[in-house]
Design a protein around this motif. Sequence first.
Motif, PDB file in Angstrom:
ATOM      1  N   LEU A 152      13.952  -3.513   5.966  1.00  0.00           N
ATOM      2  CA  LEU A 152      13.086  -4.129   5.270  1.00  0.00           C
ATOM      3  C   LEU A 152      13.849  -5.060   4.115  1.00  0.00           C
ATOM      4  O   LEU A 152      13.360  -6.178   4.159  1.00  0.00           O
ATOM      5  CB  LEU A 152      12.063  -3.238   4.614  1.00  0.00           C
ATOM      6  CG  LEU A 152      11.045  -4.061   3.762  1.00  0.00           C
ATOM      7  CD1 LEU A 152      10.155  -4.927   4.765  1.00  0.00           C
ATOM      8  CD2 LEU A 152       9.961  -2.902   3.223  1.00  0.00           C
ATOM      9  N   LYS A 167       4.223 -12.518   2.908  1.00  0.00           N
ATOM     10  CA  LYS A 167       3.470 -11.323   3.440  1.00  0.00           C
ATOM     11  C   LYS A 167       4.691 -10.203   3.231  1.00  0.00           C
ATOM     12  O   LYS A 167       4.442  -9.010   2.655  1.00  0.00           O
ATOM     13  CB  LYS A 167       2.744 -11.206   4.653  1.00  0.00           C
ATOM     14  CG  LYS A 167       1.935 -12.082   5.068  1.00  0.00           C
ATOM     15  CD  LYS A 167       1.288 -12.250   6.070  1.00  0.00           C
ATOM     16  CE  LYS A 167      -0.117 -12.946   6.410  1.00  0.00           C
ATOM     17  NZ  LYS A 167      -0.476 -12.884   7.529  1.00  0.00           N
ATOM     18  N   ILE A 168       5.847 -10.531   3.766  1.00  0.00           N
ATOM     19  CA  ILE A 168       7.085  -9.597   3.784  1.00  0.00           C
ATOM     20  C   ILE A 168       7.328  -9.067   2.552  1.00  0.00           C
ATOM     21  O   ILE A 168       7.551  -7.911   2.142  1.00  0.00           O
ATOM     22  CB  ILE A 168       8.260 -10.144   4.427  1.00  0.00           C
ATOM     23  CG1 ILE A 168       7.950 -10.360   5.947  1.00  0.00           C
ATOM     24  CG2 ILE A 168       9.512  -9.188   4.244  1.00  0.00           C
ATOM     25  CD1 ILE A 168       8.884 -10.997   6.766  1.00  0.00           C
ATOM     26  N   TRP A 169       7.639 -10.249   1.553  1.00  0.00           N
ATOM     27  CA  TRP A 169       8.024  -9.872   0.014  1.00  0.00           C
ATOM     28  C   TRP A 169       6.796  -9.270  -0.631  1.00  0.00           C
ATOM     29  O   TRP A 169       7.040  -8.614  -1.605  1.00  0.00           O
ATOM     30  CB  TRP A 169       8.201 -11.234  -0.595  1.00  0.00           C
ATOM     31  CG  TRP A 169       9.818 -11.359  -0.380  1.00  0.00           C
ATOM     32  CD1 TRP A 169      10.439 -12.313   0.477  1.00  0.00           C
ATOM     33  CD2 TRP A 169      10.982 -10.589  -1.079  1.00  0.00           C
ATOM     34  NE1 TRP A 169      11.738 -11.874   0.543  1.00  0.00           N
ATOM     35  CE2 TRP A 169      12.147 -11.107  -0.621  1.00  0.00           C
ATOM     36  CE3 TRP A 169      10.980  -9.708  -1.853  1.00  0.00           C
ATOM     37  CZ2 TRP A 169      13.495 -10.427  -0.871  1.00  0.00           C
ATOM     38  CZ3 TRP A 169      12.026  -8.961  -2.488  1.00  0.00           C
ATOM     39  CH2 TRP A 169      13.258  -9.410  -1.812  1.00  0.00           C
ATOM     40  N   THR A 170       5.338  -9.583  -0.244  1.00  0.00           N
ATOM     41  CA  THR A 170       4.510  -8.532  -1.009  1.00  0.00           C
ATOM     42  C   THR A 170       4.594  -7.103  -0.603  1.00  0.00           C
ATOM     43  O   THR A 170       4.472  -6.411  -1.557  1.00  0.00           O
ATOM     44  CB  THR A 170       3.072  -9.577  -0.639  1.00  0.00           C
ATOM     45  OG1 THR A 170       2.887 -10.659  -0.923  1.00  0.00           O
ATOM     46  CG2 THR A 170       1.983  -8.575  -1.073  1.00  0.00           C
ATOM     47  N   ASN A 171       5.104  -6.959   0.493  1.00  0.00           N
ATOM     48  CA  ASN A 171       5.151  -5.651   1.200  1.00  0.00           C
ATOM     49  C   ASN A 171       6.021  -5.125   0.564  1.00  0.00           C
ATOM     50  O   ASN A 171       6.209  -3.925  -0.057  1.00  0.00           O
ATOM     51  CB  ASN A 171       5.350  -5.663   2.707  1.00  0.00           C
ATOM     52  CG  ASN A 171       5.321  -4.418   3.238  1.00  0.00           C
ATOM     53  OD1 ASN A 171       4.863  -3.366   2.559  1.00  0.00           O
ATOM     54  ND2 ASN A 171       6.143  -4.217   4.410  1.00  0.00           N
ATOM     55  N   ILE A 172       7.379  -5.709   0.218  1.00  0.00           N
ATOM     56  CA  ILE A 172       8.690  -5.358  -0.195  1.00  0.00           C
ATOM     57  C   ILE A 172       8.450  -4.892  -1.630  1.00  0.00           C
ATOM     58  O   ILE A 172       8.661  -3.658  -2.102  1.00  0.00           O
ATOM     59  CB  ILE A 172       9.819  -6.373  -0.174  1.00  0.00           C
ATOM     60  CG1 ILE A 172      10.469  -6.395   1.324  1.00  0.00           C
ATOM     61  CG2 ILE A 172      10.820  -6.127  -1.040  1.00  0.00           C
ATOM     62  CD1 ILE A 172      11.279  -7.511   1.462  1.00  0.00           C
ATOM     63  N   ASN A 198       5.441  -4.641  -3.324  1.00  0.00           N
ATOM     64  CA  ASN A 198       4.422  -3.327  -3.403  1.00  0.00           C
ATOM     65  C   ASN A 198       5.058  -1.900  -3.225  1.00  0.00           C
ATOM     66  O   ASN A 198       4.661  -1.134  -3.732  1.00  0.00           O
ATOM     67  CB  ASN A 198       3.338  -3.863  -2.518  1.00  0.00           C
ATOM     68  CG  ASN A 198       2.411  -4.974  -2.892  1.00  0.00           C
ATOM     69  OD1 ASN A 198       2.304  -5.187  -3.986  1.00  0.00           O
ATOM     70  ND2 ASN A 198       1.690  -5.296  -1.966  1.00  0.00           N
ATOM     71  N   LYS A 199       5.933  -1.937  -2.137  1.00  0.00           N
ATOM     72  CA  LYS A 199       6.578  -0.739  -1.780  1.00  0.00           C
ATOM     73  C   LYS A 199       7.509  -0.464  -3.043  1.00  0.00           C
ATOM     74  O   LYS A 199       7.493   0.964  -3.519  1.00  0.00           O
ATOM     75  CB  LYS A 199       7.537  -0.917  -0.652  1.00  0.00           C
ATOM     76  CG  LYS A 199       6.541  -0.726   0.749  1.00  0.00           C
ATOM     77  CD  LYS A 199       7.649  -0.785   2.002  1.00  0.00           C
ATOM     78  CE  LYS A 199       6.724  -0.490   3.142  1.00  0.00           C
ATOM     79  NZ  LYS A 199       6.054   0.892   3.199  1.00  0.00           N
ATOM     80  N   TYR A 200       8.255  -1.245  -3.584  1.00  0.00           N
ATOM     81  CA  TYR A 200       9.143  -1.118  -4.786  1.00  0.00           C
ATOM     82  C   TYR A 200       8.331  -0.528  -5.760  1.00  0.00           C
ATOM     83  O   TYR A 200       8.744   0.449  -6.664  1.00  0.00           O
ATOM     84  CB  TYR A 200       9.806  -2.302  -4.925  1.00  0.00           C
ATOM     85  CG  TYR A 200      10.703  -2.077  -6.160  1.00  0.00           C
ATOM     86  CD1 TYR A 200      11.952  -1.389  -6.154  1.00  0.00           C
ATOM     87  CD2 TYR A 200      10.341  -2.724  -7.501  1.00  0.00           C
ATOM     88  CE1 TYR A 200      12.688  -1.182  -7.363  1.00  0.00           C
ATOM     89  CE2 TYR A 200      11.089  -2.426  -8.552  1.00  0.00           C
ATOM     90  CZ  TYR A 200      12.349  -1.612  -8.420  1.00  0.00           C
ATOM     91  OH  TYR A 200      12.801  -1.422  -9.641  1.00  0.00           O
ATOM     92  N   THR A 222       5.574   0.774  -5.843  1.00  0.00           N
ATOM     93  CA  THR A 222       5.204   2.287  -5.835  1.00  0.00           C
ATOM     94  C   THR A 222       6.098   3.321  -6.013  1.00  0.00           C
ATOM     95  O   THR A 222       5.779   4.547  -6.176  1.00  0.00           O
ATOM     96  CB  THR A 222       4.269   2.537  -4.507  1.00  0.00           C
ATOM     97  OG1 THR A 222       5.200   2.352  -3.549  1.00  0.00           O
ATOM     98  CG2 THR A 222       3.255   1.440  -4.434  1.00  0.00           C
TER      99      THR A 222
END
Length: 238
Positions: free
Chosen positions: A94, A171-176, A178-180, A182
């Motif tokens: 990722l 979307k990818i960076w939103t996912n990255i 968001n994961k970070y 959390t």
Amino acid sequence: MKKILLLCCLMTIFSCAELQQVVNSLPTQGTGIGLSNVDIANGLKQALDKGISKQVSKLTKTDGFYKNQLAKILLPAELQKVDNTLRKVGLNKLADEGLKILNRAAEDAVKEATPIFVNAVKQMTFNDAKQILLGDDKAATSYLQSATNSALYNKFNPVIKKSFSKVGADKIWTNIINKYNTIPLTNNVNPNLTDYVTQEALKGVYTMIAVEEKQIRNNLNSRTTDLLKKVFALQDGR
């Protein structure tokens, strides 16, 4: 008689102070004597055109930024910790994907650069060319940067924004992110990646033009036309 003719020719090209500097250090051969103001300006334009066609065009290809250590876009400082943390928790793929798409967007944007560069080169005056010829290894690149930076930013920014959407970077960076965000004991981040990548893409473009300019100034084999050889022979003897 030859010395008098040499001085008369050079007086049409340089101011008195510059003339003295050049005359004092000219080599005995290969000086480009007989060049007109137009010749000198055209020689500098050729040098810039060569940098644009040879080096900037490389950046538009797949991995033109990503696999180019001089131009590769790395993460901004506030996201370095995101990258490091993701890798520590096993999300290497990722993290790699997030970095790659930043460079892909820059590759898309640079395709918009050539017309702006061509226009800037056409607008070069002899005074511009004279300053470039007498300048340092990046003088031509610095001229081009001052003449194009604002226009390129305005061209690059929307292209990068669109590219982010096209390749799913948003979307990818939103996912990255968001994961970070959390992950326990981390501070939330929300950087302006479009502006950051735009600025980094510009740096990459000018870096590559400077590479070619330095080659032309310092490597005789890089002067691939008669005009380049004659014009930069004057620089050699300054």
